[in-house]
Design an enzyme around this catalytic site. Structure first.
Site, PDB file in Angstrom:
ATOM      1  CD  GLU A 542      -2.697   1.322   1.002  1.00 43.40           C
ATOM      2  OE1 GLU A 542      -2.407   3.167   0.193  1.00 43.40           O
ATOM      3  OE2 GLU A 542      -3.580   0.787  -0.037  1.00 43.40           O
ATOM      4  CG  LEU A 692     -17.219  -0.810  -2.258  1.00 47.79           C
ATOM      5  CD1 LEU A 692     -16.783  -1.465  -3.685  1.00 47.79           C
ATOM      6  CD2 LEU A 692     -18.511  -0.043  -2.873  1.00 47.79           C
ATOM      7  CD1 TRP A 694     -15.247  -4.932  -0.204  1.00 46.22           C
ATOM      8  CD2 TRP A 694     -13.417  -6.421   1.096  1.00 46.22           C
ATOM      9  NE1 TRP A 694     -14.418  -3.880  -0.267  1.00 46.22           N
ATOM     10  CE2 TRP A 694     -12.868  -4.176   0.584  1.00 46.22           C
ATOM     11  CE3 TRP A 694     -12.611  -6.836   1.636  1.00 46.22           C
ATOM     12  CZ2 TRP A 694     -12.085  -3.626   1.033  1.00 46.22           C
ATOM     13  CZ3 TRP A 694     -11.321  -6.048   2.232  1.00 46.22           C
ATOM     14  CH2 TRP A 694     -10.739  -4.541   1.777  1.00 46.22           C
ATOM     15  CG  ASP A 801      -9.280  -1.612  -5.336  1.00 49.40           C
ATOM     16  OD1 ASP A 801      -7.762  -1.674  -5.829  1.00 49.40           O
ATOM     17  OD2 ASP A 801      -9.232  -1.191  -4.370  1.00 49.40           O
ATOM     18  CD  GLU A 804      -2.582  -3.135  -2.508  1.00 53.27           C
ATOM     19  OE1 GLU A 804      -3.701  -2.621  -1.824  1.00 53.27           O
ATOM     20  OE2 GLU A 804      -2.702  -3.656  -3.940  1.00 53.27           O
ATOM     21  NE  ARG A 882      -4.465  -0.412  -4.651  1.00 52.42           N
ATOM     22  CZ  ARG A 882      -5.357  -0.294  -3.260  1.00 52.42           C
ATOM     23  NH1 ARG A 882      -5.130   0.966  -2.849  1.00 52.42           N
ATOM     24  NH2 ARG A 882      -5.251  -0.708  -2.119  1.00 52.42           N
ATOM     25  CG  ASP A 899      -6.742   4.902  -2.843  1.00 56.67           C
ATOM     26  OD1 ASP A 899      -7.917   4.121  -3.773  1.00 56.67           O
ATOM     27  OD2 ASP A 899      -7.083   3.713  -1.988  1.00 56.67           O
ATOM     28  CG  HIS A 968     -13.108   7.276  -7.773  1.00 55.89           C
ATOM     29  ND1 HIS A 968     -13.644   7.379  -6.495  1.00 55.89           N
ATOM     30  CD2 HIS A 968     -12.574   5.706  -7.601  1.00 55.89           C
ATOM     31  CE1 HIS A 968     -14.051   5.859  -6.159  1.00 55.89           C
ATOM     32  NE2 HIS A 968     -13.635   5.313  -5.853  1.00 55.89           N
TER      33      HIS A 968
END
Length: 1132
Positions: A542, A692, A694, A801, A804, A882, A899, A968
């Protein structure tokens, strides 16, 4: 335990709230390693040249007549390509010592909410290198012919490597090197042609390295062979005294002698050596592969050195083994002579301080539990016969000192207090170590106590400690059972005949650079374009909140350990770079690595693995280097035309909100490609805003008639896109769920486990989630069925999404090391999505784009419109990611920059979005973009980062010239300005979408070019002007779209003009005024250009077909009138 860990980090608790260090330091790591390089010129020669395949040659050249101790001197090992015979593609650094070193270490990984910090602890470092032979090596034609002890040994023997020194590591490494593999573009890697093999040894003591090199050279001169079981890294000579000895007698001698030691920074270290192999082999045209691997390290047996018939005492420049042998009293005497003066000064200073305190009436109060030394005075009577009883041993004073005299052995150690426990770390002198393992045998009470202390120390560096699932900050020790090397050796001494050291797990490769060389690439980097002068870690994670921009970074760190990130944290790093000198290297390892660029004259690669594989690329231009690199790692497939036709509207809020915004966009005639509805699964309130659920199924409350909405949009030529990620969260609190996918995956064992076998619950914000185990074939098949259910409703794209966050202490289905799988996980995540995409398209007979036979060149010939050349790709799927690593572009169809904050900041904001776009393009991420307006919003009473209207409008202008134009709302939509907030924002959005539409013809050609050559759509100017010094210094200030459009975006609040630079050789036309700008013959032109809102500083290459068509399309879209001056700003 947790409180102890927080205290170590500098954190603590306040009324139950965890408080972390807002300014954490850089993780501990191995700094740039320096060592000596030694070789025998008579053995390796003063110069030589070897062919490496058909296109490369490796050249060896001695550049200095004599080195330290007569051990060789300075030398160069260089790589040349036949197309540039006088320009080295790679070279060792002249006069900087060893170019290969190795270490044994453990890493402590501290993880918090996707951010990782690796603290490296080195137990043993072999930094002094010898070169014993450089030779041409013809590998077997087929890997099946390589067998341990047969073909592998014979191949090594032909290079001068003795069969009895040939190890299984050599054979297994050969198999890996020669195994036929296919690059991402389908090219079969070559196994034929000569390779170049460099062999030698690495030592942790320079004197030993010189002595061993001499012994090896003398053995070679005399034509003598070392004894059975002997050989590199330590050469011993056969002795007649061995005749008639039984195995039991030799075993007892080994037990008595054990091994040699030397003092380093006041600590004893065993003398260790390891044999290395470096192979250069041409893998394909313009690709020279390199492979470094090691044998198992060995410890010096000083008893056998004493019996060696070749005496080192005749060479005064070499350190005699008799001095290194701990049974020789001259070792202690020489140590005393070297350090007596220094210790005398320290003791005098201590006495002066004590006298001063006594005069002040204070004195020392007791003793400090954290820095305590006990000193026993009596010296051993039998261990050092002949040593002076009054000689002083070396001591180091740390903190307050308390002296106690007892009639026992002299021994030094520290007592470190951590809360209630005393964790004891042993620091001994040479005399104490010898007395520990004296020839008389047995253990004294002190030795037994020290053994217990070492076991306590070792326990600290091993896995365990139970489950860490309850804490948002986890500490993991990456251990290979090395722990403390001295304790490990002592444990094995009585159990095994021969000491077995663990394999080294760190390799460093050092080579040349110079002060003016700039380093670009390393995947997607958000803070800097040129990495010269920095240590660049390659670790997927991140990126953090703020990444060094203050005060947001400190605030994020307070809430969660290292949550603010740093300049080097990124979702998508890559172990690859190219330089301003057109040098390029990439690694093929997945393990954690560091590119140390802190020195002007050298580069050092540090890889946390026992072997290193990579390639050296050769090219005449940056475009050639990108083409060669992406041929090996993979190129992105051509995007379908539907996604590049217009804007992608990112929205949340449910069915009614979508219809309302859609009607407004229709009134303004905005060209649309898709609606991206990430909240299709429903929303939940968390501590960072709205997130959200998940659980990847349609939320019937937010979208009661989902399929009808999808069909209505499609009837107007608009696709629907959604969202998913590899996490699964419990939906027990969700009222309208149909399935609980978390329970399904957990019950079937398809999620990543912890060390207890339970699902590894990873904290996100206000909830925990389990991660899909992508090494489990059943999990992959199961998740593909979920994607199938999503796509069959009419969805044609989705955001894939995350990827990582794989923990370093997790347990995977495949059994592979999570430390290696961590960087690999985002590639597996992309591969899973791509496999489903291709399976679905094949099932539904969807035809992909046909590669166009014509490309848009710099002159712009044959530029057809989409109406003139429609592609049959209306049903093609797209997903965008990403997280990524080296091979992710091969699998992913599109990327976005993650982000970014809703700010003007450099390290995390609109500027970092541009930097990430440009750096990633050099590492194969050809199709990339950012969220319009950014994502991360902070709306607290004392700290606010909210998207302003001006920032939103400027970000629209920026993204109008990227591959994808997508909005977004951010994590707190109500706190941000949105494109639908008012008439002004809607009008500006429509205007920018039409700018984006105006160069669609050119975008399609660039997309085709990227799929063929790997060149990104949006490019740093270095790719076309590599020798322009000013261009080399640009970070985010301006960029190219293809080669014919130049954009200088406004990236600062309140600015209405920009400072543009125009390189020499081309003439650029300002889109809004028609003014021409051109650089001089040898220097570019700098100019201030007006850029009010709605009129970004955009230029086209004068006279090109791109310029003509783009200007005509702007008129057709109503962005400008036929007379430019009627809608253009005045230039002042």
């Amino acid at each position: 335990m947790e409180e102890n860990q927080r205290r170590k980090r500098g954190g603590g608790t306040l009324d139950g709230i965890q408080i972390n260090n807002p300014f954490p330091g850089e993780p501990r790591g191995l700094k740039l390693v320096r060592g000596q390089l030694l070789f025998d010129a008579e053995t390796v020669g003063s110069s030589d040249s070897f062919a490496a395949g058909s296109g490369f040659r490796v050249e060896w050249k001695k550049t200095q007549e004599r080195g330290r101790g007569g051990g060789g001197g300075s030398c160069l090992l260089s790589v040349f390509h036949h197309s540039q015979p006088h320009t080295a593609a790679w070279s060792t650094a002249q006069g900087t010592g060893s170019f290969i070193s190795a270490a044994l270490g453990d890493g402590e990984i501290v993880e918090s909410r996707g951010s990782f910090a690796l603290h490296d602890h080195i137990e043993l470092l072999c930094r002094h290198q010898t070169i014993e032979q450089i030779s041409s090596w013809n590998p077997p034609p087929h890997p099946t012919s390589i067998a341990i002890g047969t073909d592998a040994s014979s191949s090594a023997s032909s290079c001068g490597i003795q069969n009895n020194s040939m190890s299984s590591s050599m054979s297994s490494a050969q198999e890996e090197l020669l195994r036929s593999r296919i690059d991402a573009d389908g090219t079969l890697l070559s196994n034929e042609g000569p390779c170049v093999l460099v062999t030698g040894c690495l030592y942790n003591n320079a004197n030993v390295a010189m002595e061993q090199l001499k012994l090896q050279a003398e053995l070679r001169k005399q034509g003598r062979k070392h004894g059975a079981g002997d050989g590199p890294p330590f050469y011993y000579c056969n002795s007649s005294s061995n005749d008639g000895e039984t195995e039991e007698r030799r075993r007892r001698k080994r037990r008595r002698s054990w091994m040699g030691f030397f003092l380093h920074d006041g600590l004893l270290q065993p003398i260790v050596g390891v044999r290395y192999y470096l192979v250069f082999c041409e893998r394909r045209d313009h690709h020279l592969g390199f492979h470094v691997w090691l044998d198992r390290p060995q410890a010096l047996d000083h008893h056998r050195c004493r019996r060696s018939s070749i005496s080192s005492s005749s060479s005064p420049q070499f350190l005699s083994y008799k001095r290194l042998a701990l049974s020789n009293s001259s070792y202690m005497e020489s140590l005393q002579e070297e350090e007596e003066e220094e210790e005398k000064k320290k003791r005098q200073l201590l006495e002066e301080e004590e006298e001063e305190e006594q005069q002040q009436g204070g004195g020392r109060l007791g003793f400090n539990l954290e820095r305590l030394r006990w000193l026993w005075s009596k010296e051993p009577a039998s261990a050092f016969a002949g040593a002076s009883s009054s000689s002083r041993l070396r001591t180091t004073t740390l903190g307050l000192q308390h002296r106690m005299r007892k009639k026992q052995q002299r021994c030094n150690f520290q007592v470190l207090q951590k809360r209630e426990n005393l964790k004891l770390v042993l620091r001994t002198t040479a005399a104490s170590w010898w007395w520990w393992w004296s020839p008389a045998g047995g253990m004294s009470p002190i030795a037994q106590q020290q053994s217990f202390l070492f076991k306590r120390w070792k326990k600290k560096w091993t896995f365990g400690g139970g489950s860490r699932r309850s804490s948002s900050t986890r500490k993991t020790t990456s251990s290979n059972n090395s722990s403390n090397i001295l304790a490990l050796l002592r444990e094995q001494r009585d159990d095994d005949d021969d000491v077995q050291l663990p394999q080294f797990n760190r390799i460093q490769i050092t080579y040349s650079s110079h002060k003016g060389e700039r380093f670009y690439g390393f995947g997607e980097q958000f803070s800097h374009f040129d990495m010269k002068g920095k240590r660049v870690p390659i670790l997927v994670q991140e990126q953090g909140l703020g990444r060094g921009d203050q005060p947001i970074t400190a605030a994020a760190n307070l809430v969660a350990h290292r949550a603010g990130g740093a300049w080097h944290t990124t979702y998508a790093p890559s172990p690859h770079y190219m330089t301003s000198d057109l040098h390029s290297v990439f690694l093929e390892n997945f393990e954690y690595s560091v590119f140390d660029l802190t020195e002007n004259d050298r580069v050092q690669l540090q890889v946390h693995a026992g072997s290193v594989q990579g390639r050296i690329l050769q090219g005449h231009t940056p475009a050639e280097l990108i083409k060669h690199y992406t041929a090996a790692t993979g190129r992105m497939r051509e995007l379908p035309s539907w996604i590049t036709k217009g804007a992608i509207v990112g929205m949340q809020g449910g069915l009614q909100a979508v219809h309302q915004v859609w009607e407004k966009l229709q009134d303004l005639d905005v060209p649309l490609s898709a609606f991206w509805l990430q909240d299709w699964v429903g929303q939940r309130k968390t501590n960072i805003g709205w997130q959200l659920w998940w659980n990847w199924e349609v939320d019937s409350k937010a979208y009661p008639d989902w399929e009808k909405l999808v069909q209505d949009l499609r009837a107007h030529g608009i696709r629907t896109m959604t969202y998913c990620n590899p996490f699964l969260a419990s939906t027990d609190e969700k009222p309208n769920r149909r399935r609980n996918m978390f329970d399904d995956a957990k019950n079937e064992g398809m999620v990543v486990g912890d060390n207890t076998g339970a699902p590894y619950m990873i904290p996100n914000t206000s909830f925990n989630a389990a991660m899909l185990d992508l090494t489990n074939p059943a999990a992959r098949k199961w998740f593909k069925s979920i994607l199938h259910d999503m796509v069959k409703t009419g969805v044609r794209g989705w955001m894939a999404d995350f990827g990582e966050s794989l923990p370093f202490d997790s347990c995977l289905y495949s059994g592979e090391d999570p430390a290696t799988a961590h960087n690999k996980y985002p590639e597996l995540w992309a591969e899973l999505n791509r496999e489903f995409l291709e399976e679905w398209e094949k099932e539904h007979e969807v035809h992909s784009n046909k590669q166009s036979s014509t490309m848009c060149t710099e002159s712009g010939e044959d530029l057809s419109t989409d109406e003139e050349n429609q592609d049959d790709d209306e049903e093609q799927l797209v997903f965008f990611m990403r997280a990524g690593y080296r091979g992710s572009p091969q699998w992913s169809t599109l990327f976005w920059a993650g982000d970014q904050m809703v700010s003007w900041q450099r390290h995390d904001g609109i500027k970092s979005a541009v930097t990430g776009l440009l750096t990633s393009g050099l590492s194969g991420y050809a199709f990339n973009h950012s969220d319009i307006g950014g994502y991360c919003t902070v709306d607290l009473p004392f700290l606010r980062y909210r998207r302003s209207e001006e920032l939103l409008l400027r970000w629209m202008e920026l993204n109008a010239f990227s591959t994808i134009f997508r909005t977004h709302e951010g994590n707190i939509p109500a706190a941000n300005s949105q494109f639908y907030s008012n008439e002004r924002t809607l009008a500006h959005f429509a205007r920018c979408a039409k700018m984006y539409k105006a160069w669609e013809f050119y975008r399609r050609q660039l997309v085709k070019e990227a799929a063929t050559t790997g060149m990104p759509v949006v490019r740093h100017m270095f790719l076309h002007y590599p020798h322009d010094k000013h261009v080399q210094s640009i970070v985010y200030q301006q960029f190219l779209v293809g080669s014919d459009i130049l954009v200088v975006p406004v990236l600062d609040k309140g600015c209405t003009k920009v400072h543009a630079y125009f390189p020499a050789g081309d003439v650029w036309k300002h889109v809004w005024t028609g003014i021409l700008y051109s650089g001089a013959a040898r220097a570019g032109q700098k100019a201030w250009v007006q850029a009010p809102l709605g009129f970004p500083a955009v230029f086209v290459k004068a006279g090109s077909q791109v310029a003509t068509k783009f200007m005509a399309n702007l008129v057709h879209q109503g962005v400008v009138n036929k007379k430019l001056s009627s809608t253009a700003p005045s230039q002042q």
